[in-house]
Design an enzyme around this catalytic site. Structure first.
Site, PDB file in Angstrom:
ATOM      1  N   LYS A  66      36.512  26.310  30.443  1.00 17.77           N
ATOM      2  CA  LYS A  66      35.493  25.932  31.452  1.00 17.77           C
ATOM      3  C   LYS A  66      35.195  24.484  31.102  1.00 17.77           C
ATOM      4  CE  LYS A  66      33.808  30.644  32.315  1.00 17.77           C
ATOM      5  NZ  LYS A  66      32.535  31.628  32.403  1.00 17.77           N
ATOM      6  N   GLN A 110      27.303  32.313  28.770  1.00 20.72           N
ATOM      7  CA  GLN A 110      28.694  33.146  28.661  1.00 20.72           C
ATOM      8  C   GLN A 110      28.235  34.431  28.253  1.00 20.72           C
ATOM      9  OE1 GLN A 110      31.900  31.895  29.865  1.00 20.72           O
ATOM     10  NE2 GLN A 110      32.486  34.033  29.173  1.00 20.72           N
ATOM     11  N   ASP A 133      26.552  31.382  37.948  1.00 22.01           N
ATOM     12  CA  ASP A 133      27.265  32.616  37.784  1.00 22.01           C
ATOM     13  C   ASP A 133      26.927  33.550  38.929  1.00 22.01           C
ATOM     14  OD1 ASP A 133      29.395  33.015  35.758  1.00 22.01           O
ATOM     15  OD2 ASP A 133      27.777  32.711  34.183  1.00 22.01           O
TER      16      ASP A 133
HETATM   17  N1  LIG Z   1      28.810  33.838  32.379  1.00 20.29           N
HETATM   18  C1  LIG Z   1      29.995  34.588  32.493  1.00 20.29           C
HETATM   19  N2  LIG Z   1      30.637  35.477  31.545  1.00 20.29           N
HETATM   20  C2  LIG Z   1      31.670  36.033  31.662  1.00 20.29           C
HETATM   21  C3  LIG Z   1      32.346  36.073  32.946  1.00 20.29           C
HETATM   22  C4  LIG Z   1      31.556  35.163  34.041  1.00 20.29           C
HETATM   23  O1  LIG Z   1      32.300  35.245  35.168  1.00 20.29           O
HETATM   24  N3  LIG Z   1      30.569  34.475  33.840  1.00 20.29           N
HETATM   25  N4  LIG Z   1      33.486  36.687  33.277  1.00 20.29           N
HETATM   26  C5  LIG Z   1      34.278  37.459  32.059  1.00 20.29           C
HETATM   27  C6  LIG Z   1      35.210  36.313  31.475  1.00 20.29           C
HETATM   28  N5  LIG Z   1      35.615  35.036  32.082  1.00 20.29           N
HETATM   29  C7  LIG Z   1      34.591  34.253  32.524  1.00 20.29           C
HETATM   30  O2  LIG Z   1      33.989  33.835  31.565  1.00 20.29           O
HETATM   31  C8  LIG Z   1      36.798  34.508  32.142  1.00 20.29           C
HETATM   32  C9  LIG Z   1      38.030  35.811  32.102  1.00 20.29           C
HETATM   33  C10 LIG Z   1      39.304  34.946  31.895  1.00 20.29           C
HETATM   34  C11 LIG Z   1      39.575  33.541  32.090  1.00 20.29           C
HETATM   35  C12 LIG Z   1      40.876  32.968  32.239  1.00 20.29           C
HETATM   36  O3  LIG Z   1      41.109  32.042  32.495  1.00 20.29           O
HETATM   37  N6  LIG Z   1      41.803  33.882  31.989  1.00 20.29           N
HETATM   38  C13 LIG Z   1      43.328  33.349  31.660  1.00 20.29           C
HETATM   39  C14 LIG Z   1      43.845  33.681  30.197  1.00 20.29           C
HETATM   40  C15 LIG Z   1      43.191  33.162  29.298  1.00 20.29           C
HETATM   41  C16 LIG Z   1      43.427  33.650  27.752  1.00 20.29           C
HETATM   42  O4  LIG Z   1      44.456  33.140  27.470  1.00 20.29           O
HETATM   43  O5  LIG Z   1      42.700  34.468  27.311  1.00 20.29           O
HETATM   44  C17 LIG Z   1      44.016  34.090  32.650  1.00 20.29           C
HETATM   45  O6  LIG Z   1      43.946  35.180  33.293  1.00 20.29           O
HETATM   46  O7  LIG Z   1      45.078  33.333  33.074  1.00 20.29           O
HETATM   47  C18 LIG Z   1      38.560  32.850  32.545  1.00 20.29           C
HETATM   48  C19 LIG Z   1      37.303  33.181  32.376  1.00 20.29           C
HETATM   49  C20 LIG Z   1      33.271  37.716  31.204  1.00 20.29           C
HETATM   50  N7  LIG Z   1      32.143  36.812  30.605  1.00 20.29           N
END
Ligand SMILES: Nc1nc2c(c(=O)[nH]1)N[C@@H](CN(C=O)c1ccc(C(=O)N[C@@H](CCC(=O)O)C(=O)O)cc1)CN2
Length: 305
Positions: A66, A110, A133
């Protein structure tokens, strides 16, 4: 090579990919353009407070990504890395300071938070106008009442991913598997808003298979590999996999067997490279919007109603 071989073997069907990397890059580029135009005209660069409490390895990966996205989008990230033993009172004090800070347009805390901190108290302490968020009860209520303000990033990202690929959802039968506050519940509200007939299933649901078999659109957000079996998917369905599961070898995988489901679905999102990057792109978009900027999107958002 045997040129007399009868041409009886049919090519296996393979779904088209809902490409979150391409769709998110396009959104971030538009956010960037809008911010740079605003700054060139003498405006202030949007500021995002990025708050991480503790050292959960997955959270560290997401927060790092992020912060990188902020650089790409032209958003000023202000980092707050707090110890895992931080008290709720200390975190609420920090949020109060950020709420009062005119240079901060968005506040991201987060999740998950350490056990001593009440997540609901924290999310509801963020100024609803800085709640990028979209987790504050006021913003979820707005979404429920068809007056969307700041919207939760993952569900908004799923809708943007579908729009980016030109997929119409109105009147389709959609199923959301999982009813979490972060994804399942707001996802159902987004689908309703877009005019889909929407079913939400959860841990008390009987006959998940029957529900999935009826769905034109399957959004799975449980965090358990194999929770939806590929043979349940209706041929031609749209499959959006929100699950992120870390395997012993460090790789990540979704909730649905991608290869097998690809043989039935018309469209499918991969993990990685599907919904995850869209979640992050929507954070950038929400931050620009919280700063009062209008962003011209690279897709036509689903009409609401
Ligand atoms: N404050 C927040 N916390 C959490 C959120 C949220 O929206 N706001 N959602 C989830 C996790 N999440 C955001 O933070 C999130 C999940 C996945 C990814 C992402 O880029 N995934 C990549 C792979 C990354 C890796 O290698 O692990 C992909 O899927 O291609 C970004 C954000 C829980 N907490």
């Amino acid at each position: 090579m045997n040129s007399n071989k009868p041409a009886t073997t049919q090519a296996a069907h393979s779904a088209r990919i809902l490409d979150g990397n391409a769709a998110s890059a396009a959104v971030i580029e538009r956010v960037h353009d809008s911010i740079e135009r605003h700054v060139a005209a003498g405006g202030r660069r949007p500021g995002l407070a990025v708050v991480l409490v503790g050292a959960d390895p997955a959270s560290q990966i997401y927060v790092r990504a992020k912060r990188r996205d902020c650089e790409r989008a032209g958003i000023e990230a202000r980092d707050f890395d707090l110890d895992a033993s931080t008290s709720q009172e200390t975190l609420l004090d920090l949020i109060q300071q950020l709420n009062d800070d005119p240079a901060i347009d968005g506040i991201l805390v987060q999740l998950p938070l350490p056990a001593q901190i009440d997540e609901v108290a924290v999310t509801n302490s963020i100024d609803a106008d800085k709640d990028v968020d979209g987790f504050h009860a006021f913003n979820v209520g707005r979404l429920a009442l068809r007056q969307p303000g700041l919207r939760p990033c993952t569900p908004r990202g799923v809708m943007a991913l579908l729009s980016f690929h030109g997929l119409e959802i109105r009147s389709k039968h959609a199923i959301v598997v999982g009813a979490s506050n972060i994804v399942g519940r707001p996802m159902s509200l987004e689908l309703l808003l877009a005019g889909a007939t929407t079913t939400v299933t959860h841990r008390f649901t009987h006959d998940l298979e029957d529900h999935v078999r009826q769905a034109d659109v399957v959004v799975c957000a449980v965090g358990k590999p194999g929770v939806v079996r590929p043979e349940w998917i209706q041929p031609g369905a749209i499959v959006v996999d929100v699950g992120i599961n870390r395997m012993a070898d460090g790789r990540i995988t979704g909730d649905i067997d991608f290869e097998a489901a690809s043989q039935r679905a018309a469209w499918i999102s991969p993990v990685p490279g599907g919904v995850g990057p869209m979640t992050r792109a929507m954070l950038m978009l929400n931050t620009a919007e919280a700063a009062g900027l209008q962003v011209e999107l690279p897709y036509h958002p689903h009409s609401t109603g």
